[in-house]
Scaffold this motif. Sequence first.
Motif, short mmCIF file in Angstrom:
data_model
loop_
_atom_site.label_atom_id
_atom_site.label_comp_id
_atom_site.label_asym_id
_atom_site.label_seq_id
_atom_site.Cartn_x
_atom_site.Cartn_y
_atom_site.Cartn_z
N LYS A 70 40.06 59.98 42.36
CA LYS A 70 40.25 59.22 43.60
C LYS A 70 40.15 60.09 44.85
O LYS A 70 39.51 59.71 45.83
N GLY A 71 40.74 61.27 44.85
CA GLY A 71 40.71 62.15 46.02
C GLY A 71 39.29 62.60 46.36
O GLY A 71 38.88 62.57 47.52
N ARG A 72 38.56 63.02 45.35
CA ARG A 72 37.17 63.47 45.57
C ARG A 72 36.29 62.31 46.05
O ARG A 72 35.49 62.48 46.97
N ILE A 73 36.46 61.15 45.43
CA ILE A 73 35.68 59.97 45.83
C ILE A 73 35.99 59.60 47.27
O ILE A 73 35.10 59.30 48.06
N PRO A 87 39.27 55.19 54.45
CA PRO A 87 40.21 54.24 53.83
C PRO A 87 40.89 54.80 52.58
O PRO A 87 40.30 55.59 51.84
N GLU A 88 42.14 54.39 52.39
CA GLU A 88 42.83 54.65 51.13
C GLU A 88 42.14 53.83 50.06
O GLU A 88 41.75 52.69 50.32
N LEU A 89 42.03 54.36 48.86
CA LEU A 89 41.32 53.66 47.80
C LEU A 89 42.28 53.11 46.76
O LEU A 89 43.26 53.77 46.40
N ALA A 90 41.97 51.91 46.30
CA ALA A 90 42.67 51.32 45.16
C ALA A 90 41.59 50.73 44.26
O ALA A 90 40.78 49.92 44.71
N PHE A 91 41.58 51.19 43.02
CA PHE A 91 40.59 50.70 42.07
C PHE A 91 41.22 49.65 41.17
O PHE A 91 42.38 49.79 40.76
N GLN A 92 40.46 48.60 40.89
CA GLN A 92 40.93 47.54 40.00
C GLN A 92 39.80 47.20 39.03
O GLN A 92 38.65 47.05 39.45
N ILE A 93 40.15 47.08 37.76
CA ILE A 93 39.16 46.73 36.74
C ILE A 93 38.82 45.25 36.89
O ILE A 93 39.71 44.40 36.93
N ASP A 94 37.55 44.95 36.99
CA ASP A 94 37.06 43.58 37.13
C ASP A 94 36.74 43.03 35.74
O ASP A 94 35.82 43.49 35.08
N THR A 95 37.51 42.04 35.30
CA THR A 95 37.35 41.50 33.95
C THR A 95 36.57 40.18 33.94
O THR A 95 36.51 39.51 32.91
N THR A 96 35.97 39.80 35.06
CA THR A 96 35.28 38.51 35.11
C THR A 96 34.09 38.44 34.16
O THR A 96 33.82 37.39 33.59
N THR A 97 33.39 39.55 33.95
CA THR A 97 32.26 39.52 33.03
C THR A 97 32.73 39.31 31.60
O THR A 97 32.08 38.61 30.82
N ASP A 98 33.87 39.90 31.24
CA ASP A 98 34.42 39.69 29.91
C ASP A 98 34.87 38.24 29.72
O ASP A 98 34.67 37.66 28.66
N GLU A 99 35.46 37.67 30.75
CA GLU A 99 35.88 36.27 30.67
C GLU A 99 34.68 35.35 30.56
O GLU A 99 34.70 34.38 29.80
N ALA A 100 33.63 35.65 31.31
CA ALA A 100 32.42 34.83 31.24
C ALA A 100 31.79 34.92 29.85
O ALA A 100 31.32 33.91 29.31
N GLU A 101 31.80 36.09 29.26
CA GLU A 101 31.26 36.25 27.90
C GLU A 101 32.10 35.49 26.89
O GLU A 101 31.56 34.84 25.98
N ARG A 102 33.42 35.53 27.04
CA ARG A 102 34.31 34.81 26.13
C ARG A 102 34.07 33.31 26.23
O ARG A 102 33.98 32.60 25.23
N ILE A 103 33.91 32.79 27.44
CA ILE A 103 33.64 31.37 27.64
C ILE A 103 32.28 30.99 27.07
O ILE A 103 32.12 29.95 26.44
N SER A 104 31.29 31.85 27.25
CA SER A 104 29.97 31.59 26.71
C SER A 104 30.00 31.51 25.18
O SER A 104 29.38 30.62 24.59
N ARG A 105 30.73 32.42 24.55
CA ARG A 105 30.86 32.37 23.08
C ARG A 105 31.58 31.10 22.65
O ARG A 105 31.21 30.48 21.65
N ALA A 106 32.59 30.69 23.39
CA ALA A 106 33.32 29.47 23.04
C ALA A 106 32.42 28.24 23.17
O ALA A 106 32.51 27.32 22.36
#
Length: 153
Positions: A70-73, A87-106
């Motif tokens: 985070k500091g280097r970035i 700006p101060e950085l806050a990273f968050q994992i985006d799980t929308t692609t995993d949810e879309a894949e789960r819905i597609s399989r369903a």
Amino acid sequence: MKQNQHSRRTNELAREKLATIMLFEVSDPDLQLVTVTGVEVSVDKSFMRAYVSCDASRYEEVSTALERAKGRIRSLLGHALGWRVTPELAFQIDTTTDEAERISRALENVPPTLGVEKDENGYPIAADPEGGADGAVAGPQDGAPAAEGVEGE
């Protein structure tokens, strides 16, 4: 956060710079195959939340690597953006692609009962036991009273 043309442009610029930095400047092997999916920058540009996507099995590994880098970035991002404030950085994992894949399989595994023709109450329309289809409706079983319609529905 409320979006207008200026904030969308700011977010897009920050996303492009951050993605370039993570692709070319950061050499952490734990951050390979990580995609920056979106960025939200505060109005005063003092805080930035970055959404990143990766394989579902690597969430913890990527989160740890992002905290390490985070500091280097942030330093590289400050130089790349040229804003008065880095700006101060806050990273968050985006799980929308995993949810879309789960819905597609369903949706691919549609139960066979979904294609059965049903009457207005949702009961399947059964064929006549002698083999002729007279449109008889299979209602509640064992002589249970059928639910009456309720006014206001």
